[in-house]
Design an enzyme around this catalytic site. Structure first.
Site, PDB file in Angstrom:
ATOM      1  CD  GLU A  19      -1.867  -2.226   0.990  1.00 23.41           C
ATOM      2  OE1 GLU A  19      -0.848  -2.631   1.515  1.00 23.41           O
ATOM      3  OE2 GLU A  19      -2.738  -3.223   0.663  1.00 23.41           O
ATOM      4  CG  HIS A  54     -11.042  -7.628   6.091  1.00 24.59           C
ATOM      5  ND1 HIS A  54      -9.914  -8.125   6.875  1.00 24.59           N
ATOM      6  CD2 HIS A  54     -10.824  -7.725   4.849  1.00 24.59           C
ATOM      7  CE1 HIS A  54      -8.947  -8.540   5.999  1.00 24.59           C
ATOM      8  NE2 HIS A  54      -9.320  -8.316   4.766  1.00 24.59           N
TER       9      HIS A  54
END
Ligand SMILES: Cc1ncc(C[n+]2csc(CCOP(=O)(O)OP(=O)(O)O)c2C)c(N)n1
Ligand SMILES: [Mg+2]
Lengths: 338, 326
Positions: B60, B129
């Site tokens: 990322e 998540h």
């Protein structure tokens, strides 16, 4: 800490025989040296605030690399970047004014010592988070490929930065995406007070590129000609073949990590020993031997450069402070505050 | 006007902007060959090629960093973070770099970058998540933050975000990708700094964004059956935060509920409430009520999860309580 000394690179001395270009390298390094000495003085006089990291001792790693670039090539650096900014062509006046926090500085006094910038000179900034600029530099390199120009990106950082994730992510995509980038690790043997061998499992930084199947070199960072010769090759490889590389320049900072570092973690002898290999003195000696330079000329150059640095200080002193009403300027592009 | 699912509205915006401007490109994990984790980028690699739809490694920090450098070098990247949870490993690039570069370099450069990323829970995905963090980004000067709740706004705001010269956090929601709505064809731009009343009412104001906008609209329909007329303000523009429609509405209704999918503490509702207290205190007949997720890491168990995230019933009960009708 002890590092293995590199044997003197005689080939690079043979490779540069043209007086004008050697003189340029000499002047650039001396300008950075005198600029940084003056910066230390101004810091002690409280004209400069915040953190202030000097390039003294590391001039060959800066001038040897950046002199190999074209004006349209990009340079990314760290918080220790006064020299990089000057070598990339930013007027020392604008650099000193930025250190003074003045409106005429490279970043209009909003950045300071650690955040110099110039879009015109393609000096794409000083970044104060260790390792942060490498991914961003990859972005410029991606844009070069995207637009199909033949510019090159140079991303300079310290030995300490090679232990952070961003370094590894950057080397990986640089190789994977064929980015025209040269990563320059200025290995001055310490990250703040922590010696390389206390922070990195691999103390020869160039080896880290092997994991990415990337060209890498280790060079004597006190020898500007050696640095320049190898950089020429790596820049050509980036420009012509779109192949990235890692260049490790082994060098030493004579002063503490920053102006506020009392420098208690390394011996005085170690510092003295490195100073015997001073990059500016060695180039001067070499040029004298080659009959390219006399003691009188050296003195005259020094006077000129000292005057140039004095002029930068005067400019910074006399420049206006940013206007408080502009506090919110440039938080966003294209509009006022939000 | 076509009826499109949210994901297809977003896809249309990306396709149109890529056609319109050569400098727009997409990058992210599995957005190309795989067509995107949530299929927002479906078909785009086939149409525009690998240079303009760049599949990246699972890294990322390099995704956001590359996007920033490309943005500073003349391109208009749209980076996808697979979910907002994963952006945490790139927060340095988002906050210290993207948001601050322009200012710290004295306006010498700009960072025209869009980071698209979905948040939201309710799919039994557990603590790593399921969360929503738009308040984290909305805290930061230099970022713009939007979170549309309808397909039309999703298209119009994404197009505006891509054309904007600043880093824009474009927050989507996993629970809304399949939600359908009418979407204007072609050039449809929704400003990044305008909130709006999505349903008019007189008795109580409810502020919500993203998936909670849908929850609030459902709640309003139910309240209507019980004779309560709720006005819904869509808070799609979080930074800059457009408070005008909220203040106007509160002046009319004198009661305010904020609904967000993230935790309440230091949240979007807290900010809205403060501003209402500052700007319309005298108009209030009751304290502002904030609805948000239970202050726990999202649990896996279906029943626990259902309790943990705000739903229609929470809004209905809170509205009635605020009106003294329970
Ligand atoms: C991510 C991060 N952690 C810690 C720091 C504090 N810090 C600033 S410079 C520095 C040492 C970096 O060493 P190196 O990369 O070798 O560069 P040098 O200062 O020697 O040029 C540290 C720890 C920082 N700026 N960023
Ligand atoms: Mg170091």
């Amino acid at each position: 800490m002890k590092v293995e000394q590199r044997p003197a690179d005689s080939k690079s001395k043979e490779a540069f025989t043209d007086k004008a270009s050697l003189l340029n390298l000499y002047r650039e390094m001396l300008l950075i040296r005198r600029f940084e000495e003056k910066t230390a003085e101004m810091y002690q006089a409280a004209k400069i605030g915040g953190f202030c990291h000097l390039n003294i001792g590391e001039e060959a790693t800066i001038v040897g690399t950046i002199s190999a670039l074209r004006p349209t090539d990009y340079v990314y650096s760290t918080y220790r970047e006064h020299g990089h900014a000057i070598a990339k062509g930013i007027d020392p006046r604008a650099v000193m004014a930025e250190l003074f926090g003045k409106e005429t500085g490279t970043s209009h006094g909003r950045g300071g010592s650690m955040h110099l910038f110039s879009a015109d000179r393609r000096f794409y900034g000083g970044y104060a988070i260790v390792g942060q600029a490498l991914p961003i530099a990859c972005g410029s390199a991606y844009a070069i490929n995207y637009k199909g120009t033949d510019d090159v990106v140079m991303s300079s950082f310290g030995d300490g930065a090679t232990n952070i994730g961003a370094f590894h992510e950057s080397l990986n995509v640089a190789k994977l995406w064929h980015l025209p980038i040269v990563f320059v690790c200025v290995n001055n043997l310490y990250g703040m007070g922590t010696a390389v061998n206390r922070a990195s499992a691999v103390t020869e930084i160039w080896k880290k590129a092997c994991a990415y199947d990337m060209t890498s070199e280790r060079v004597d960072g006190m020898d500007v000609l050696a640095v320049r010769r190898i950089t020429d090759q790596l820049v050509a490889q980036a420009r012509e073949e779109h192949e990235p590389s890692l260049l490790e320049c082994v060098t030493y900072r004579y002063r503490g990590h920053s102006m506020s570092d009392p420098d208690t973690y390394r011996g005085k002898d170690e510092i003295k020993e490195w100073q015997t290999r001073d990059p500016i003195l060695s180039l001067g000696e070499h040029m004298k031997k080659q009959k390219m330079l006399t003691n009188e000329e050296i003195e005259r150059i020094d006077e000129e450069i000292t005057a140039q640095v004095e002029d930068a200080v005067k400019f910074a002193e006399e420049s206006p402070e940013p206007d408080p009403k502009d506090l919110y300027r440039d938080v966003y592009a294209g509009e006022g505050a939000a | 006007m076509a009826v499109l699912a949210m994901r297809d509205a977003l896809n249309q915006a990306l396709r149109e902007e890529m056609k319109r401007d050569e400098s727009v490109f997409l990058l992210g994990e599995d957005i190309g060959l795989y067509d995107g984790s949530f299929k927002v980028t479906r078909g785009l690699m086939k149409e525009f090629g690998e240079k303009r739809v760049l599949d990246t490694p699972i890294a990322e920090e390099i995704i956001i960093g590359t996007a920033i450098g490309a943005a500073m070098s003349g391109l208009r990247p749209v980076a996808e973070m697979m979910t907002v949870n994963f952006i945490m490993v790139a927060m340095d690039q988002v906050v210290n770099a993207a948001a601050h570069i322009r200012y710290m370099f004295g306006g010498g450069t700009k960072v025209p970058l869009v980071i698209r990323t979905p948040g939201g829970g309710g799919h039994q995905l557990g603590a790593q998540h399921s969360h929503s963090h738009e308040n984290w980004f909305a805290h930061v000067p230099g970022l713009k933050v939007v979170a549309p709740g309808t397909p039309a706004d999703a298209k119009g705001m994404l197009k505006s975000a891509i054309r904007d010269d600043n880093p824009v956090m474009f927050i989507e929601n996993e629970g809304t990708y399949a939600v359908k709505g009418e979407v204007p064809d072609g050039e449809h731009l929704v400003p990044l700094d305008k909130n709006e009343v999505k349903r008019a009412g007189d008795d109580i104001t409810i502020c919500a964004h993203s998936r909670m906008l849908i929850v609030a609209m459902d709640a309003a329909s139910e309240l209507e059956k019980e004779g309560i007329s709720a006005e819904i303000v869509d808070m799609r523009a979080l930074r800059p935060l457009d408070m005008a429609p909220v203040i106007e509405s509160v002046k009319k209704t004198s009661r305010l509920i904020t609904v967000e999918e993230g935790w309440r503490s230091y949240g979007v509702g807290s900010e809205i409430a403060s501003r209402v207290y500052e700007e319309a205190f005298d108009y209030l007949d009751a304290p502002v009520a904030r609805i948000g997720a239970a202050e726990v890491p999202a649990p896996y168990n279906k029943r626990l999860e259902k309790i943990a995230f705000p739903g229609k019933a929470d809004v209905v009960v809170t509205a009635k309580a605020l009106l003294g009708k329970n």
